[in-house]
Design a protein around this motif. Structure first.
Motif, PDB file in Angstrom:
ATOM      1  N   PRO A 183      55.586  55.383  13.485  1.00  0.00           N
ATOM      2  CA  PRO A 183      54.323  55.503  14.231  1.00  0.00           C
ATOM      3  C   PRO A 183      53.645  56.860  14.099  1.00  0.00           C
ATOM      4  N   GLU A 184      54.392  57.906  13.705  1.00  0.00           N
ATOM      5  CA  GLU A 184      53.784  59.229  13.611  1.00  0.00           C
ATOM      6  C   GLU A 184      53.236  59.529  12.218  1.00  0.00           C
ATOM      7  N   THR A 185      53.485  58.676  11.230  1.00  0.00           N
ATOM      8  CA  THR A 185      53.113  59.023   9.863  1.00  0.00           C
ATOM      9  C   THR A 185      51.823  58.353   9.433  1.00  0.00           C
ATOM     10  N   ASP A 186      51.110  59.064   8.576  1.00  0.00           N
ATOM     11  CA  ASP A 186      49.878  58.536   7.993  1.00  0.00           C
ATOM     12  C   ASP A 186      50.233  57.889   6.654  1.00  0.00           C
ATOM     13  N   PRO A 187      50.148  56.565   6.548  1.00  0.00           N
ATOM     14  CA  PRO A 187      50.591  55.895   5.321  1.00  0.00           C
ATOM     15  C   PRO A 187      49.766  56.254   4.088  1.00  0.00           C
ATOM     16  N   HIS A 188      48.621  56.869   4.292  1.00  0.00           N
ATOM     17  CA  HIS A 188      47.778  57.242   3.155  1.00  0.00           C
ATOM     18  C   HIS A 188      47.983  58.695   2.724  1.00  0.00           C
ATOM     19  N   ARG A 189      48.926  59.376   3.381  1.00  0.00           N
ATOM     20  CA  ARG A 189      49.198  60.774   3.016  1.00  0.00           C
ATOM     21  C   ARG A 189      50.711  60.983   2.882  1.00  0.00           C
ATOM     22  N   LEU A 190      51.359  60.048   2.196  1.00  0.00           N
ATOM     23  CA  LEU A 190      52.804  60.139   1.997  1.00  0.00           C
ATOM     24  C   LEU A 190      53.116  60.957   0.750  1.00  0.00           C
ATOM     25  N   LEU A 191      54.198  61.712   0.829  1.00  0.00           N
ATOM     26  CA  LEU A 191      54.653  62.554  -0.260  1.00  0.00           C
ATOM     27  C   LEU A 191      56.091  62.183  -0.611  1.00  0.00           C
ATOM     28  N   VAL A 192      56.490  62.475  -1.832  1.00  0.00           N
ATOM     29  CA  VAL A 192      57.879  62.337  -2.258  1.00  0.00           C
ATOM     30  C   VAL A 192      58.332  63.688  -2.777  1.00  0.00           C
ATOM     31  N   ARG A 195      53.658  50.915  -2.658  1.00  0.00           N
ATOM     32  CA  ARG A 195      52.332  50.839  -2.048  1.00  0.00           C
ATOM     33  C   ARG A 195      52.421  51.319  -0.601  1.00  0.00           C
ATOM     34  N   PRO A 196      51.492  52.165  -0.171  1.00  0.00           N
ATOM     35  CA  PRO A 196      50.513  52.837  -1.018  1.00  0.00           C
ATOM     36  C   PRO A 196      51.180  53.868  -1.926  1.00  0.00           C
ATOM     37  N   ARG A 197      50.525  54.201  -3.034  1.00  0.00           N
ATOM     38  CA  ARG A 197      51.082  55.190  -3.940  1.00  0.00           C
ATOM     39  C   ARG A 197      51.192  56.540  -3.218  1.00  0.00           C
ATOM     40  N   PRO A 198      52.190  57.335  -3.540  1.00  0.00           N
ATOM     41  CA  PRO A 198      52.293  58.656  -2.909  1.00  0.00           C
ATOM     42  C   PRO A 198      51.067  59.513  -3.222  1.00  0.00           C
ATOM     43  N   ALA A 199      50.653  60.275  -2.233  1.00  0.00           N
ATOM     44  CA  ALA A 199      49.558  61.221  -2.461  1.00  0.00           C
ATOM     45  C   ALA A 199      50.037  62.405  -3.288  1.00  0.00           C
ATOM     46  N   GLY A 200      51.350  62.669  -3.282  1.00  0.00           N
ATOM     47  CA  GLY A 200      51.874  63.791  -4.038  1.00  0.00           C
ATOM     48  C   GLY A 200      53.358  63.665  -4.288  1.00  0.00           C
ATOM     49  N   LEU A 201      53.821  64.283  -5.377  1.00  0.00           N
ATOM     50  CA  LEU A 201      55.239  64.341  -5.715  1.00  0.00           C
ATOM     51  C   LEU A 201      55.615  65.801  -5.974  1.00  0.00           C
ATOM     52  N   ALA A 202      56.692  66.234  -5.347  1.00  0.00           N
ATOM     53  CA  ALA A 202      57.269  67.539  -5.637  1.00  0.00           C
ATOM     54  C   ALA A 202      58.566  67.300  -6.392  1.00  0.00           C
ATOM     55  N   ALA A 252      56.074  59.076 -16.210  1.00  0.00           N
ATOM     56  CA  ALA A 252      54.878  59.733 -15.679  1.00  0.00           C
ATOM     57  C   ALA A 252      53.626  58.883 -15.871  1.00  0.00           C
ATOM     58  N   ALA A 253      53.630  58.031 -16.890  1.00  0.00           N
ATOM     59  CA  ALA A 253      52.439  57.230 -17.185  1.00  0.00           C
ATOM     60  C   ALA A 253      52.072  56.285 -16.047  1.00  0.00           C
ATOM     61  N   ALA A 254      53.060  55.935 -15.202  1.00  0.00           N
ATOM     62  CA  ALA A 254      52.788  54.989 -14.117  1.00  0.00           C
ATOM     63  C   ALA A 254      52.174  55.649 -12.890  1.00  0.00           C
ATOM     64  N   LEU A 255      52.100  56.971 -12.879  1.00  0.00           N
ATOM     65  CA  LEU A 255      51.534  57.659 -11.723  1.00  0.00           C
ATOM     66  C   LEU A 255      50.030  57.456 -11.649  1.00  0.00           C
ATOM     67  N   ARG A 256      49.529  57.398 -10.443  1.00  0.00           N
ATOM     68  CA  ARG A 256      48.091  57.260 -10.237  1.00  0.00           C
ATOM     69  C   ARG A 256      47.382  58.546 -10.633  1.00  0.00           C
TER      70      ARG A 256
END
Length: 345
Positions: A142-151, A169-176, A267-271
């Motif tokens: 409940p505290e997370t924004d599903p459109h701003r997920l990171l890995v 889904r949804p695709r991660p907004a960022g990967l570290a 990497a090719a599969a990343l948005r």
């Protein structure tokens, strides 16, 4: 006088008629256990939620551990307790990013789960599915924004994140990708073993002739594993012979499936536009910076956004430096801050 008095009364009426704007209550930072099931296995993790306003949706990051029996905190007890993932959770919490870290197969409360009676069937795709289920569990908090997920993945965990980051889904907004496994597993093992043999030769433990024989035996062992042939351990030191025998034993299925992945291809599969951080430490003997060259180029071709590759001076594989042997090095914290700061809305 009457007009001035009337104006004051009117002004007071306007002020008092406007209700004070309510200030949302603050929820203090807290940890709680999260439980989810994947492939018949109950998996246990820790959700860290930084201080936030009631009803606020936060950016959130899934933390993925490196290779071996590494638990939710980044430890391999009892021998190794660097607390890598716990420290990452603390650092990201300081940037107001919630985090989920979990006990992967073979560790912590999760254990082997559905693979308890047949651990030899545990392969790398099983770990990828487990990470994908963890991502969904984080998404649904409940505290997370599903459109701003990171890995945020460390070592092998970075490769795992790459593998499912282009499919969830949804695709991660960022990967570290922190000190990532960026080449095939057995190529990386051979690289590490050759470096160790060279150092042992420098210290006088092997002669140059012995070194050449050992290096040739290492390369032959890798070829044999990939061709599903028995490994000839005649010219290998006992500890290396034991390692390659283990690769053909209970771990054979995992090793084969992990080695089948060439990370730059994923990497090719990343948005396009996905924010990516890739770090490499100049003192990292397990993942030398040069091993990330092909992955860095592949990410560029995938049209991801920065910070991109960030070399970390003096930093080792556990993300420490000489002045910070037990905590994340300042260079790591700075790179993480660049990553999270740039992904703010």
């Amino acid at each position: 006088m009457f007009l001035r008095f009337a104006a004051v009364v009117l002004a007071l009426t306007v002020v008092t008629a406007t209700p004070a704007e309510a200030v949302p209550a603050l929820v203090p930072a807290a940890d709680r256990e999260v439980v989810f099931t994947v492939d018949g296995t109950t998996t246990y993790g820790t959700l860290h939620v930084p201080a936030h306003r009631v009803g606020q949706r936060l950016r959130a990051a899934l933390l993925l551990p490196g290779s071996g029996p590494t638990d939710r905190d980044g430890d391999q007890p009892p021998a190794s307790r660097p607390r890598t993932l716990a420290q990452l959770a603390e650092a990201l919490g300081g940037d107001r990013v919630a985090t989920l870290r979990f006990d992967k197969y073979g560790t912590g409360r999760t254990g082997l789960g559905a693979y308890r009676d047949h651990p030899e069937e545990l392969d790398h795709p099983a770990f990828v599915r487990q990470a994908g289920a963890a991502y969904e569990a984080l998404r649904d908090q409940p505290e997370t924004d599903p459109h701003r997920l990171l890995v945020v993945g460390h070592s092998e965990g970075a490769m795992t994140g790459l593998l499912f980051g282009g499919t969830v889904r949804p695709r991660p907004a960022g990967l570290a990708l922190l000190q990532p496994q960026a080449i095939r597993m057995l190529d990386l093992v051979a690289l590490q073993l050759h470096a160790q043999t060279a150092e042992a030769t420098r210290l006088g433990q092997f002669t140059p002739e012995q070194r050449r024989a050992i290096d040739a035996a290492i390369d032959a062992a890798v070829t044999a594993l990939r061709e599903h042939r028995p490994v000839d351990t005649t010219d290998l030191p006992p500890v290396l012979a034991q390692l390659f025998r283990a690769f053909q034993g209970a771990s054979a299925r995992f090793v084969e499936s992990d080695d089948a992945v060439y990370p730059p291809d994923t990497a090719a599969a990343l948005r396009p536009g996905t924010r990516v951080l890739l770090t490499c430490g100049t003192n990292d003997v397990q993942i030398p910076c040069a091993t990330t060259d092909a992955l860095t180029a592949a990410l560029r071709r995938a049209h991801v956004e920065g910070p991109g590759r960030v070399p970390l001076p003096g930093v080792d594989h556990l993300m420490h430096d000489a002045d910070h042997p037990d905590t994340l090095a300042p260079a790591v914290l700075d790179a993480l801050h660049r990553f999270t700061g740039g992904s703010r809305p």
